[in-house]
Design a protein around this motif. Sequence first.
Motif, short mmCIF file in Angstrom:
data_model
loop_
_atom_site.label_atom_id
_atom_site.label_comp_id
_atom_site.label_asym_id
_atom_site.label_seq_id
_atom_site.Cartn_x
_atom_site.Cartn_y
_atom_site.Cartn_z
N ALA A 6 0.82 -1.21 0.00
CA ALA A 6 0.00 0.00 0.00
C ALA A 6 0.86 1.26 0.00
O ALA A 6 0.52 2.26 -0.63
N ASP A 7 2.02 1.18 0.69
CA ASP A 7 2.92 2.33 0.70
C ASP A 7 3.47 2.60 -0.69
O ASP A 7 3.70 3.75 -1.08
N ILE A 8 3.73 1.53 -1.44
CA ILE A 8 4.33 1.68 -2.76
C ILE A 8 3.30 2.10 -3.79
O ILE A 8 3.52 2.99 -4.60
N SER A 9 2.15 1.46 -3.79
CA SER A 9 1.22 1.65 -4.90
C SER A 9 0.27 2.81 -4.69
O SER A 9 -0.40 3.24 -5.63
N GLY A 10 0.15 3.30 -3.46
CA GLY A 10 -0.80 4.37 -3.23
C GLY A 10 -2.21 3.86 -3.01
O GLY A 10 -3.16 4.63 -2.97
N VAL A 140 -0.58 7.53 -7.34
CA VAL A 140 -0.26 6.92 -8.64
C VAL A 140 0.44 5.58 -8.38
O VAL A 140 1.22 5.44 -7.44
N HIS A 141 0.18 4.60 -9.23
CA HIS A 141 0.77 3.27 -9.11
C HIS A 141 1.92 3.13 -10.11
O HIS A 141 1.77 3.53 -11.27
N LEU A 142 3.01 2.56 -9.69
CA LEU A 142 4.11 2.25 -10.62
C LEU A 142 4.39 0.76 -10.59
O LEU A 142 4.47 0.16 -9.51
N MET A 162 7.45 -8.96 -17.64
CA MET A 162 7.55 -9.43 -16.26
C MET A 162 7.18 -8.28 -15.34
O MET A 162 7.90 -7.28 -15.28
N VAL A 163 6.07 -8.39 -14.66
CA VAL A 163 5.47 -7.24 -13.98
C VAL A 163 5.65 -7.35 -12.47
O VAL A 163 5.26 -8.35 -11.85
N GLY A 164 6.23 -6.29 -11.88
CA GLY A 164 6.33 -6.18 -10.44
C GLY A 164 5.33 -5.16 -9.92
O GLY A 164 5.37 -3.99 -10.31
N GLY A 165 4.43 -5.59 -9.06
CA GLY A 165 3.40 -4.71 -8.52
C GLY A 165 2.34 -5.55 -7.85
O GLY A 165 2.43 -6.78 -7.82
N THR A 166 1.32 -4.91 -7.30
CA THR A 166 0.25 -5.67 -6.67
C THR A 166 -0.56 -6.41 -7.74
O THR A 166 -0.56 -6.04 -8.92
N ARG A 167 -1.26 -7.44 -7.31
CA ARG A 167 -2.09 -8.21 -8.23
C ARG A 167 -3.16 -7.31 -8.88
O ARG A 167 -3.44 -7.42 -10.07
N GLU A 168 -3.75 -6.40 -8.11
CA GLU A 168 -4.78 -5.52 -8.64
C GLU A 168 -4.25 -4.67 -9.78
O GLU A 168 -4.90 -4.52 -10.83
#
Length: 332
Positions: A6-10, A140-142, A162-168
């Motif tokens: 949550a801290d990373i993606s906003g 904003v999400h990165l 190859m994607v790094g981030g939350t599943r959503e």
Amino acid sequence: MSVNPADISGQGAGAAPVGPGSPEDSPAPVGFIGLGNMGAPIAHRLLSWPGGLAVCDVRPEATEPFTAEGATSGATPAEVARTARLVSVTVLDDAQVRDVVDGPDGILRTAGPGTVVAVHSTISDSTAVELARTCGTHGVHLVDAPVSGGAPGAEKGELAVMVGGTREVYEACKPVFALWAALPVHAGEVGAGTRMKLARNLLHFVSFTAAAEASRLAEAAGLDIAKLGRVVRHTDAITGGAGAVMLRDTTAPIAPDDFWHGVFTHVRGLGEKDLSLALELGQRLEVDLPLGTIALRDLGAGFGVGPGEIARRAAGAPGDDGGITDDDEGAR
């Protein structure tokens, strides 16, 4: 590195909708920044996105083929992010990515909450995490989303991403990525996409170095190395090359009663025999084969079954029964 997604993606309670939406339901525009050898063919496939495409490049002329086909162009990343809800970035290095995302005319100057920034450049995983945190403060999400497959894969729409981030956020990106990537993979949290790309490219460039070593041996043996290259490309297309042995979900040692123990013991035997013969040829021809020496030493351990008889003998240790049988030669 332990991070709070949550801290990373906003993301959080009451967060804005993520990304450009579904292609079937009045989607928002997408953006693309960096129209070089990789970026241009990827962006070209995004012209079919029903919400529209906005493009940007430091060379204004690079945007002209896109605007001729209906895209809009922005002079800066900020102009692209004013309307686009997913902005892809394909530039040279960490410094350029930082400038595009958070510079004076960067994406964060105008991007609304819920916008996704997808960095396709190969950068440091720590840069990805740092920028994701910065983006998160703007809602904003990165995602770090490096690609593999080169310019030919980009032209054909067959890249892996190859994607790094939350599943959503990954799921929000997939409909857009599907226009140009044949294999989208959710690697894990932010930074994981880059780490996967670095592991993949480690194999890639070590293999190139091994190809040079094999070519030196073949040349010293009086062979046509161009013909050797044709053989390698032909047979790798059949067998899958190095990827054909990347079948397990762990690198831990394999128990003797495990199915894979027999498979990799067999392959180890084949490999150690052929490596030892190549090293013997290299000795006779006075060609140094350092990667071949390492491969003979480490092949069995890499497979999780330990060294076989030939590797043990080469290391001056007692052998075991890991050699190949008379009928193994026909299995390759």
